[in-house]
Design an enzyme around this catalytic site. Sequence first.
Site, PDB file in Angstrom:
ATOM      1  N   CYS A   2      12.023  10.992  37.584  1.00 43.46           N
ATOM      2  CA  CYS A   2      10.745  11.292  38.229  1.00 43.46           C
ATOM      3  C   CYS A   2      10.598  12.791  38.323  1.00 43.46           C
ATOM      4  CB  CYS A   2      10.710  10.747  39.661  1.00 43.46           C
ATOM      5  SG  CYS A   2      10.859   8.968  39.753  1.00 43.46           S
ATOM      6  N   GLY A  28       8.072  11.445  33.931  1.00 45.02           N
ATOM      7  CA  GLY A  28       7.659  10.092  34.280  1.00 45.02           C
ATOM      8  C   GLY A  28       6.184   9.903  34.030  1.00 45.02           C
ATOM      9  N   ASN A 102      13.162  11.778  43.758  1.00 44.88           N
ATOM     10  CA  ASN A 102      13.711  11.714  42.397  1.00 44.88           C
ATOM     11  C   ASN A 102      15.200  11.406  42.522  1.00 44.88           C
ATOM     12  OD1 ASN A 102      14.637  14.208  39.927  1.00 44.88           O
ATOM     13  ND2 ASN A 102      14.325  12.041  39.634  1.00 44.88           N
ATOM     14  N   GLY A 103      15.645  10.363  41.828  1.00 44.10           N
ATOM     15  CA  GLY A 103      17.057   9.967  41.910  1.00 44.10           C
ATOM     16  C   GLY A 103      17.140   8.499  42.238  1.00 44.10           C
ATOM     17  N   CYS A 236      23.819  16.291  36.963  1.00 40.02           N
ATOM     18  CA  CYS A 236      23.644  15.381  35.822  1.00 40.02           C
ATOM     19  C   CYS A 236      23.498  16.167  34.517  1.00 40.02           C
ATOM     20  CB  CYS A 236      22.400  14.532  36.061  1.00 40.02           C
ATOM     21  SG  CYS A 236      21.861  13.631  34.603  1.00 40.02           S
ATOM     22  N   TYR A 242      18.935  16.108  27.526  1.00 40.60           N
ATOM     23  CA  TYR A 242      17.742  15.402  27.075  1.00 40.60           C
ATOM     24  C   TYR A 242      16.533  15.524  27.986  1.00 40.60           C
ATOM     25  CZ  TYR A 242      14.569  11.530  26.248  1.00 40.60           C
ATOM     26  OH  TYR A 242      13.448  10.781  26.045  1.00 40.60           O
ATOM     27  N   SER A 283      13.209  16.110  21.201  1.00 43.30           N
ATOM     28  CA  SER A 283      14.457  16.213  21.966  1.00 43.30           C
ATOM     29  C   SER A 283      15.587  16.895  21.203  1.00 43.30           C
ATOM     30  CB  SER A 283      14.881  14.820  22.425  1.00 43.30           C
ATOM     31  OG  SER A 283      14.881  13.939  21.325  1.00 43.30           O
ATOM     32  N   ASP A 345      19.920  14.979  16.568  1.00 39.91           N
ATOM     33  CA  ASP A 345      19.212  14.401  17.711  1.00 39.91           C
ATOM     34  C   ASP A 345      20.077  14.579  18.949  1.00 39.91           C
ATOM     35  OD1 ASP A 345      17.217  13.191  19.155  1.00 39.91           O
ATOM     36  OD2 ASP A 345      17.412  11.212  18.223  1.00 39.91           O
ATOM     37  N   ASP A 346      19.456  14.390  20.106  1.00 39.37           N
ATOM     38  CA  ASP A 346      20.206  14.650  21.342  1.00 39.37           C
ATOM     39  C   ASP A 346      21.122  13.493  21.729  1.00 39.37           C
ATOM     40  OD1 ASP A 346      17.577  13.301  22.049  1.00 39.37           O
ATOM     41  OD2 ASP A 346      18.742  13.057  23.875  1.00 39.37           O
ATOM     42  N   CYS A 382      23.650   4.547  33.838  1.00 37.75           N
ATOM     43  CA  CYS A 382      23.542   5.540  34.910  1.00 37.75           C
ATOM     44  C   CYS A 382      23.103   4.843  36.201  1.00 37.75           C
ATOM     45  CB  CYS A 382      22.512   6.604  34.523  1.00 37.75           C
ATOM     46  SG  CYS A 382      22.240   7.814  35.826  1.00 37.75           S
ATOM     47  N   CYS A 433      28.292  15.571  36.545  1.00 38.66           N
ATOM     48  CA  CYS A 433      28.455  14.120  36.415  1.00 38.66           C
ATOM     49  C   CYS A 433      28.422  13.776  34.932  1.00 38.66           C
ATOM     50  CB  CYS A 433      27.339  13.376  37.134  1.00 38.66           C
ATOM     51  SG  CYS A 433      27.413  11.586  36.872  1.00 38.66           S
ATOM     52  N   CYS A 436      27.840   8.648  32.262  1.00 44.99           N
ATOM     53  CA  CYS A 436      27.303   7.852  31.147  1.00 44.99           C
ATOM     54  C   CYS A 436      28.161   7.983  29.881  1.00 44.99           C
ATOM     55  CB  CYS A 436      25.835   8.189  30.887  1.00 44.99           C
ATOM     56  SG  CYS A 436      25.496   9.908  30.542  1.00 44.99           S
TER      57      CYS A 436
HETATM   58  P1  AMP Z   1      17.949   4.505  21.047  1.00 49.79           P
HETATM   59  O1  AMP Z   1      17.092   3.852  20.055  1.00 49.79           O
HETATM   60  O2  AMP Z   1      18.088   3.677  22.287  1.00 49.79           O
HETATM   61  O3  AMP Z   1      19.304   4.895  20.526  1.00 49.79           O
HETATM   62  O4  AMP Z   1      17.170   5.811  21.500  1.00 49.79           O
HETATM   63  C1  AMP Z   1      17.665   7.062  21.343  1.00 49.79           C
HETATM   64  C2  AMP Z   1      16.542   8.022  21.419  1.00 49.79           C
HETATM   65  O5  AMP Z   1      15.914   7.897  22.697  1.00 49.79           O
HETATM   66  C3  AMP Z   1      17.023   9.440  21.273  1.00 49.79           C
HETATM   67  O6  AMP Z   1      16.201  10.052  20.297  1.00 49.79           O
HETATM   68  C4  AMP Z   1      16.807  10.072  22.615  1.00 49.79           C
HETATM   69  O7  AMP Z   1      16.117  11.288  22.490  1.00 49.79           O
HETATM   70  C5  AMP Z   1      15.973   9.118  23.414  1.00 49.79           C
HETATM   71  N1  AMP Z   1      16.595   8.890  24.748  1.00 49.79           N
HETATM   72  C6  AMP Z   1      17.467   9.639  25.365  1.00 49.79           C
HETATM   73  N2  AMP Z   1      17.778   9.176  26.569  1.00 49.79           N
HETATM   74  C7  AMP Z   1      17.123   8.069  26.728  1.00 49.79           C
HETATM   75  C8  AMP Z   1      17.048   7.124  27.787  1.00 49.79           C
HETATM   76  N3  AMP Z   1      17.675   7.293  28.935  1.00 49.79           N
HETATM   77  N4  AMP Z   1      16.330   6.072  27.574  1.00 49.79           N
HETATM   78  C9  AMP Z   1      15.697   5.939  26.448  1.00 49.79           C
HETATM   79  N5  AMP Z   1      15.685   6.801  25.434  1.00 49.79           N
HETATM   80  C10 AMP Z   1      16.397   7.859  25.558  1.00 49.79           C
END
Ligand code: AMP
Length: 464
Positions: A2, A28, A102-103, A236, A242, A283, A345-346, A382, A433, A436
């Site tokens: 959030c 959000g 938020n949290g 976090c 991300y 990202s 990618d992140d 998480c 933290c 995850c």
């Molecule tokens: P996935 O298809 O679930 O592996 O989605 C990964 C992609 O979603 C990456 O490109 C991330 O940038 C993005 N992402 C990162 N964190 C989250 C999250 N908590 N929930 C959903 N998507 C995320």
Amino acid sequence: MCGIFGIEDHEDAAHYAYLGLYAQQHRGQESAGIVSWDGERLALHRGMGQVADIFPAKVLKRLPGKMALGHCRYSTAGTSILANAQPIVVKTSMGPLAIVHNGNLVNAVEIRHRLEREGSIFQTTSDTEVILHLMARNPREDVVESLLIALEEVRGAYSLLLMTDNCVIAARDPNGFRPLVLGEVSGASCFGSESCAFDLLGAKVVRELELGEVVVARDGRVESYRVSHAEAPSRCVFEQVYFARPDSQVFSDPVSRARLAMGKSLAREAPAPADIVVPVPDSGLFAALGYARESGLPLEFGLIRNHYVGRTFIEPQQSIRHFGVKVKLNPVRELIQGKRVVLVDDSVVRGTTSPKIVKMIRDAGAAEIHVRISCPPTRWPCHYGIDMPTREELIASSHTVEEICDFIVADSLAYLSLEGMLSCLSGPKESYCTACWTGEYRVDISAEDRRQQELFPIRAEEYD
Ligand code: AMP
């Protein structure tokens, strides 16, 4: 997940709250709300959807006064309905109270069940309401005392803003899971999750709230209090990896710097025999830039993102998902054709997005695709406010890196190591933290809260 914003002693409080939310829309997109106080009454407006649609000028005009709080929400606790949108506003024997959060609290369900047995009636299924109930049951002449009593009982992640009839109060949990920044604009105090909100307003960042700190802004002055118990610092890291905007400072660290450093470490740890580096926008942008700089390979914008789709994973509706990743990303063939590509990618979460992007790049004519991820394999859900699927759904919880590489049909796959990632942050390693990635949860979730989460997992259905 959030975004929150609050301001005290400013003629244009609600407008500033609106802009503060606008800048934090990435945190959000499910609902948003603003509450203001004009010396006589609280005015509240909340709606489902995005800030710009919920607050046309005529609605903002109905939010008068010199204090305001705002919230944009993506549900990680409580269901996705308007009743759970924030701010939550109640009347207590201490006067009106409004709150944004938020949290994620890890003992809210346990406390709620106890209070319900004792006769309390809750209006929402959100964990935040528990704090208001605890305050209402422990009224004090000074509302800050009542808040401190409530905060002794709750555990988990909270960056909170409260508004009474005479002050705005900001509170950050003793672990410091989520960010919360104090700023100043035209002599007024303001608070926000990320500093990018202050940039838009021309506000100055004063400082980040300390862990377990409660700051009260009243009549243009600021006073600081403390939650009495101490906890291990647990900022976090996923905010840095991300969630936060790269133009923000989070935990007193510029996010852009951390992400660039992660990309550089990734290039050192996992070089690839390639011609170009291609970011997965948005990202992966900064990590890819870091990777390119360190490896000496050219950075090419081989994937273009449609910015009008929004961050689809944040959109809990299923309406657009059949189009998959194509709705969001399209390859630039001319850049990719015949090239060996490092795709940065992140994170990989469920593993639904990556195979589609790899296929898209392959179909565009890439000779080889080497996927590089700027954090370690995400294996654990998480409990502290980032939307993650259950353990079973996290691909890395049950698959090795080699298996994931096969699954996404890449020529190679590598993740940044935990050590490598933590070395990119300016604080001591132990102050973050990493649950995850490691499963080391610093604050245990109560049995009742865990059961509730298992019964009613709150998450986006799919976000590709
Ligand atoms: P996935 O298809 O679930 O592996 O989605 C990964 C992609 O979603 C990456 O490109 C991330 O940038 C993005 N992402 C990162 N964190 C989250 C999250 N908590 N929930 C959903 N998507 C995320």
